[in-house]
Design a protein around this motif. Structure first.
Motif, short mmCIF file in Angstrom:
data_model
loop_
_atom_site.label_atom_id
_atom_site.label_comp_id
_atom_site.label_asym_id
_atom_site.label_seq_id
_atom_site.Cartn_x
_atom_site.Cartn_y
_atom_site.Cartn_z
N LEU A 142 -2.28 -37.44 50.77
CA LEU A 142 -2.49 -35.41 51.19
C LEU A 142 -4.05 -35.11 52.11
O LEU A 142 -5.15 -35.91 52.19
N GLU A 143 -3.74 -34.68 53.10
CA GLU A 143 -4.75 -34.50 53.68
C GLU A 143 -4.93 -33.01 53.30
O GLU A 143 -5.22 -31.77 54.16
N SER A 144 -6.24 -32.17 52.29
CA SER A 144 -6.47 -31.59 52.04
C SER A 144 -7.94 -31.61 50.85
O SER A 144 -7.77 -32.52 50.56
N PRO A 145 -8.36 -30.60 51.05
CA PRO A 145 -9.72 -30.77 50.36
C PRO A 145 -9.32 -31.08 48.91
O PRO A 145 -10.92 -31.48 48.10
N ASP A 146 -8.84 -30.26 48.33
CA ASP A 146 -8.69 -30.58 46.70
C ASP A 146 -7.37 -31.41 46.73
O ASP A 146 -6.39 -31.30 46.11
N ALA A 147 -7.25 -32.13 47.58
CA ALA A 147 -5.78 -33.20 46.75
C ALA A 147 -5.60 -33.73 45.64
O ALA A 147 -4.88 -33.94 45.43
N ALA A 148 -7.12 -34.21 44.89
CA ALA A 148 -6.93 -34.44 43.88
C ALA A 148 -6.74 -33.74 42.54
O ALA A 148 -5.50 -33.60 42.18
N LEU A 149 -6.58 -32.41 42.86
CA LEU A 149 -6.36 -31.61 41.78
C LEU A 149 -5.33 -30.98 42.07
O LEU A 149 -4.13 -30.89 40.94
N ARG A 150 -4.51 -31.26 42.92
CA ARG A 150 -3.39 -31.60 43.55
C ARG A 150 -2.45 -32.47 43.44
O ARG A 150 -1.31 -32.04 42.39
N ALA A 151 -2.76 -33.40 43.44
CA ALA A 151 -2.00 -34.30 43.03
C ALA A 151 -1.93 -34.62 41.12
O ALA A 151 -0.94 -34.89 40.93
N ASN A 152 -3.33 -34.15 40.26
CA ASN A 152 -2.89 -33.93 39.18
C ASN A 152 -1.86 -32.73 38.76
O ASN A 152 -1.39 -33.25 37.47
N LEU A 153 -2.15 -31.65 39.66
CA LEU A 153 -0.78 -30.51 39.09
C LEU A 153 0.33 -30.87 38.86
O LEU A 153 1.50 -30.91 38.46
N VAL A 154 0.76 -32.13 41.04
CA VAL A 154 1.90 -32.24 40.52
C VAL A 154 2.33 -33.54 39.63
O VAL A 154 3.69 -33.63 38.45
N ALA A 155 1.58 -34.43 39.06
CA ALA A 155 1.87 -35.24 37.30
C ALA A 155 1.75 -34.73 36.13
O ALA A 155 1.90 -34.70 35.72
N SER A 156 0.86 -33.14 35.81
CA SER A 156 1.30 -32.56 35.01
C SER A 156 2.90 -31.62 34.84
O SER A 156 3.41 -31.76 33.81
N GLN A 157 2.91 -31.33 35.80
CA GLN A 157 4.92 -31.14 35.87
C GLN A 157 5.28 -31.86 35.70
O GLN A 157 6.68 -31.25 34.92
N ILE A 158 5.31 -33.24 36.63
CA ILE A 158 6.17 -34.09 35.72
C ILE A 158 6.57 -34.56 34.68
O ILE A 158 7.19 -34.52 33.63
N ALA A 159 4.46 -35.35 33.62
CA ALA A 159 4.86 -34.95 32.66
C ALA A 159 5.43 -33.89 31.57
O ALA A 159 6.22 -34.30 30.59
N GLY A 160 5.43 -32.77 32.29
CA GLY A 160 5.52 -31.76 31.03
C GLY A 160 7.25 -31.62 31.45
O GLY A 160 7.96 -31.30 30.23
N MET A 161 7.79 -32.10 33.04
CA MET A 161 9.45 -31.81 32.43
C MET A 161 10.14 -33.39 31.56
O MET A 161 11.46 -32.65 31.48
N ILE A 162 9.30 -34.49 32.25
CA ILE A 162 9.92 -35.33 31.33
C ILE A 162 9.96 -35.07 29.52
O ILE A 162 10.46 -35.15 28.50
N VAL A 163 8.63 -34.98 29.31
CA VAL A 163 8.25 -34.67 27.91
C VAL A 163 9.35 -33.37 27.59
O VAL A 163 10.13 -34.01 26.10
N THR A 164 9.37 -32.53 28.25
CA THR A 164 10.67 -31.45 27.70
C THR A 164 11.81 -32.29 27.37
O THR A 164 12.24 -31.53 26.84
N ARG A 165 12.39 -32.22 28.32
CA ARG A 165 14.21 -32.58 28.55
C ARG A 165 14.42 -34.10 28.34
O ARG A 165 15.04 -34.44 27.21
N TYR A 166 13.27 -35.07 27.79
CA TYR A 166 13.67 -36.18 27.11
C TYR A 166 12.98 -36.20 25.39
O TYR A 166 13.59 -37.32 25.11
N VAL A 167 11.94 -35.87 25.77
CA VAL A 167 10.71 -36.67 24.33
C VAL A 167 11.48 -35.77 23.17
O VAL A 167 11.89 -35.57 22.06
N VAL A 168 11.05 -34.39 23.42
CA VAL A 168 11.54 -33.33 22.37
C VAL A 168 12.72 -32.17 22.25
O VAL A 168 13.15 -31.84 21.59
N ARG A 169 13.13 -32.57 23.44
CA ARG A 169 14.53 -32.69 24.16
C ARG A 169 14.79 -31.04 23.54
O ARG A 169 15.54 -30.27 22.88
N LEU A 170 14.22 -30.08 23.93
CA LEU A 170 14.03 -28.64 24.47
C LEU A 170 15.20 -28.66 24.61
O LEU A 170 15.35 -28.34 26.36
N GLN A 171 15.86 -27.19 24.64
CA GLN A 171 17.40 -26.50 25.04
C GLN A 171 16.63 -25.33 25.46
O GLN A 171 15.92 -24.85 25.34
#
Length: 195
Positions: A142-171
């Motif tokens: 990423l060519e952005s001064p806040d690239a680390a924050l952006r990357a961490n936000l992406v990781a948090s969103q993806i991790a949340g999606m995986i946990v919600t869909r596949y671990v706790v199986r929230l409908q």
């Protein structure tokens, strides 16, 4: 007759791969992902570091094998990020969801998440791997001064999606069609990356 050990794959040593895996488990457990080195793993296994590379390629490859990581974000995510920019968020979400729809990937991925969340020893190892091999790579692309924050936000969103869909199986997220989740979550990832 020379007793000098030759570099590379020794003849007749069928257990070397298992010794390397055992040594890697110890080194990753003791020193974390960043602190463990291929040289130290090879020394602990009693082999040349070239043999570690012969069997596993890189440290990331060895780590993925040791913990049974079902995805290789260090390989796949940079390719996704280099594709058409206006589709990156959707491609990233689709990549993760389609991978986790494979029963073996889902089983190993859910197990890995549960172990990492519940284990004081495993959590820093997995975090180190993800920080260097996923978040670090996204940040670097990423060519952005806040690239680390952006990357961490992406990781948090993806991790949340995986946990919600596949671990706790929230409908209804657990049973929602992939295309619907891609359409709804992809724009959020896109915004985190580029807006």
């Amino acid at each position: 007759m020379s007793t000098t050990r030759r570099r590379g794959r020794p003849k007749g040593e069928s257990g070397s791969r298992d010794l390397i895996v055992a040594a890697a488990e110890y080194e990753f457990g003791e020193h974390g992902y960043d602190g463990a080195t291929v040289r130290a793993i090879a020394a602990r296994a009693g082999v040349d570091s070239a043999l570690v590379h012969h069997y596993f390629g890189t440290k990331a490859d060895l780590f993925a094998d040791v913990i049974g990581i079902p995805l290789r974000p260090d390989v796949d995510v940079p390719a996704i990020l280099k594709g058409p920019r206006d589709e990156v968020g959707q491609r990233l979400v689709r990549y993760v969801l389609e991978a986790f729809e494979q029963p073996d990937v889902r089983r190993r991925g859910v197990t890995m998440i549960r172990v990492a969340v519940g284990s004081k020893a495993m959590s820093p190892v997995l975090v180190g791997f993800l920080a260097r091999e996923l978040i670090g790579r996204i940040t670097g692309l990423l060519e952005s001064p806040d690239a680390a924050l952006r990357a961490n936000l992406v990781a948090s969103q993806i991790a949340g999606m995986i946990v919600t869909r596949y671990v706790v199986r929230l409908q209804p997220i657990a049973d929602a069609p992939i295309d619907e989740l891609v359409d709804r979550i992809g724009p959020t990832i896109q915004r985190y990356l580029f807006d």
